[in-house]
Design an enzyme around this catalytic site. Sequence first.
Site, PDB file in Angstrom:
ATOM      1  N   PRO A  88       0.814  -1.226   0.000  1.00 47.67           N
ATOM      2  CA  PRO A  88       0.000   0.000   0.000  1.00 47.67           C
ATOM      3  C   PRO A  88       0.847   1.275   0.000  1.00 47.67           C
ATOM      4  O   PRO A  88       0.348   2.344  -0.312  1.00 47.67           O
ATOM      5  CB  PRO A  88      -0.814  -0.084   1.297  1.00 47.67           C
ATOM      6  N   GLU A 115       0.118  -7.363   8.463  1.00 52.00           N
ATOM      7  CA  GLU A 115       0.190  -5.904   8.532  1.00 52.00           C
ATOM      8  C   GLU A 115       1.308  -5.346   7.653  1.00 52.00           C
ATOM      9  O   GLU A 115       1.387  -4.136   7.452  1.00 52.00           O
ATOM     10  CB  GLU A 115       0.364  -5.441   9.984  1.00 52.00           C
ATOM     11  N   ARG A 153      -0.385  -7.944 -21.364  1.00 55.00           N
ATOM     12  CA  ARG A 153      -1.096  -7.572 -22.590  1.00 55.00           C
ATOM     13  C   ARG A 153      -0.309  -6.594 -23.456  1.00 55.00           C
ATOM     14  O   ARG A 153      -0.650  -6.368 -24.612  1.00 55.00           O
ATOM     15  CB  ARG A 153      -2.501  -7.059 -22.285  1.00 55.00           C
ATOM     16  N   ASP A 168      -5.609   1.975 -26.786  1.00 60.14           N
ATOM     17  CA  ASP A 168      -6.011   1.988 -25.377  1.00 60.14           C
ATOM     18  C   ASP A 168      -6.246   3.409 -24.926  1.00 60.14           C
ATOM     19  O   ASP A 168      -5.416   4.281 -25.145  1.00 60.14           O
ATOM     20  CB  ASP A 168      -4.897   1.425 -24.477  1.00 60.14           C
TER      21      ASP A 168
END
Length: 252
Positions: A88, A115, A153, A168
């Site tokens: 994160p 954690e 991709r 895209d």
Amino acid sequence: MHFDILTLFPSMFQGPLEESILKRAQESGRLSITLHNIRDYASDKHHITDDAPYGGGGGMVMKPEPIFAAVEAIVGQDTSVPRILVSPQGRLFSQAIASELAHFPSLLLICGRYEGVDERVRQHLVTDEISIGDYVLTGGELAAMVVLDAVTRLLPGVLGDPGAVLHDSHAQGLLEGPHYTRPADFRGWRVPEVLLSGDHAAIARWRREQALRRTRERRPDLLDGLQLSLQDRDFLAQLEMESSGMDDERGD
Ligand code: 9D3
């Protein structure tokens, strides 16, 4: 391209890797993936991979030894392979980062659980740290799959049509406009006539305008950093006029 993925839950990857484009990319030899269970690199009898945090507090922290042992067994002293911790606290993943990563012949992804991981992994083992967005997941596995999918991709030959990658919306910096297929009339809702006209220049212009309109409505932040043509700027200025009511008919 080769991916080495370190995780406590290798079976989480089985489903996604066995379907559709990721499956075909592996079958064609353009993509290979080795899943490594971090638990296999724990040297104690019980193969413990986590422990309580120094200083107290709740939760558990992933121990450094099994992660270091796994990375050293997999890449050795090879410093050319990016060692990416998904966490994160990483830099925010984007299409630009996916393109950057697609140039490496090999990547190593480390998935955390609990954690977090012992800070020494970050300081002395990892070369990059990536987050996929500001929300809390139960672990790094789904984030690693997002990175794997977005990078795969982009590899040459993985998508049938090489033009698909260039079109895209995120590669162009714009959101895509609407798409339609048959029937031309579905429950009275008609496909825009310009798309049935066969006028390819008019269709291209209409699509461009739809993409600009949608980006302005939903993600105006994306327009800031873009090199737009004079025609694009004219169109956006026209939308500004309409939404500011500058051309409203006044009754007085
Ligand atoms: C209470 C503090 N939490 C941080 C917000 C601890 C914590 C929660 C969940 C630490 C790690 C995780 C598991 N998440 C990931 O490993 C992860 C993740 C994410 O949760 N969101 C976005 N991107 C990523 S990449 C890896």
